[in-house]
Design a protein around this motif. Structure first.
Motif, short mmCIF file in Angstrom:
data_model
loop_
_atom_site.label_atom_id
_atom_site.label_comp_id
_atom_site.label_asym_id
_atom_site.label_seq_id
_atom_site.Cartn_x
_atom_site.Cartn_y
_atom_site.Cartn_z
N LYS A 41 -19.49 8.71 -6.64
CA LYS A 41 -20.67 9.09 -5.85
C LYS A 41 -21.80 9.59 -6.74
N VAL A 45 -24.98 7.17 -6.09
CA VAL A 45 -26.05 7.67 -5.21
C VAL A 45 -27.39 7.78 -5.96
N LYS A 49 -30.74 5.52 -4.98
CA LYS A 49 -32.01 6.20 -4.63
C LYS A 49 -33.11 5.84 -5.62
N THR A 80 -25.16 2.51 2.02
CA THR A 80 -25.28 3.97 2.16
C THR A 80 -24.54 4.45 3.40
N ASN A 84 -21.22 6.89 3.25
CA ASN A 84 -21.12 8.15 3.98
C ASN A 84 -19.86 8.20 4.85
#
Ligand SMILES: [Fe+2]
Ligand SMILES: [Fe+2]
Length: 150
Positions: A41, A45, A49, A80, A84
């Motif tokens: 992660k 992530v 982004k 995404t 999650n």
């Protein structure tokens, strides 16, 4: 050369993310899964982004690159969401099944990005733009990472 530097950084990070996903599929305990998942992660992530904000942000403004950028951003949006879900799930067999589908999609996205997207981006973005994207991308990665729980 700054022109290739951004693409090379992204490709290096893709290698790492693919390796982590491959290893995640082979974990033998929940604690191992959780530890590796948390590392994964922290790599993926900030990458997602940073790409969204600065790389695809720039491609969106170029008519010739809008289509390829829309497709990639759609894949990011899907990824995404699944990321999650996987994050919230207990790391059991259901999780492993979902992870397998996620991994295939991420591998597919990486192939698309390094092939079609990078080829298009080389046409749409100039060297100065790519230099700025690289700088902003690195800053965004650090910023996002700082907001993430360890
Ligand atoms: Fe991406
Ligand atoms: Fe990527």
């Amino acid at each position: 050369m700054a022109y290739e530097e951004f693409f090379n950084l992204i490709k290096q990070q893709h290698v790492k993310v693919k390796d982590e996903l491959t290893r995640l599929q082979k974990v033998t305990s929940t604690s191992e899964a959780m530890e590796l998942w948390s590392q994964f992660k922290r790599d993926i992530v900030p990458h997602l982004k940073g790409e969204e904000k600065y790389f695809y942000g720039a491609l969106q403004k170029s008519p010739d690159c809008k289509e390829v950028s829309d497709k990639a951003l759609g894949e990011h949006h899907w990824a995404t969401g699944v990321l999650n879900e996987l994050d919230q799930m207990p790391k059991n067999e259901d999780w492993a099944v979902k992870l397998a589908g996620f991994k295939d999609a991420i591998f597919g996205h990486i192939t698309f990005e390094e092939g079609e997207v990078f080829a298009k981006a080389r046409q749409c973005l100039g060297e100065t733009q790519l230099r700025d994207i690289l700088t902003n991308y690195k800053d965004e990665e650090k910023r996002v990472l700082a907001t993430m729980a360890t």
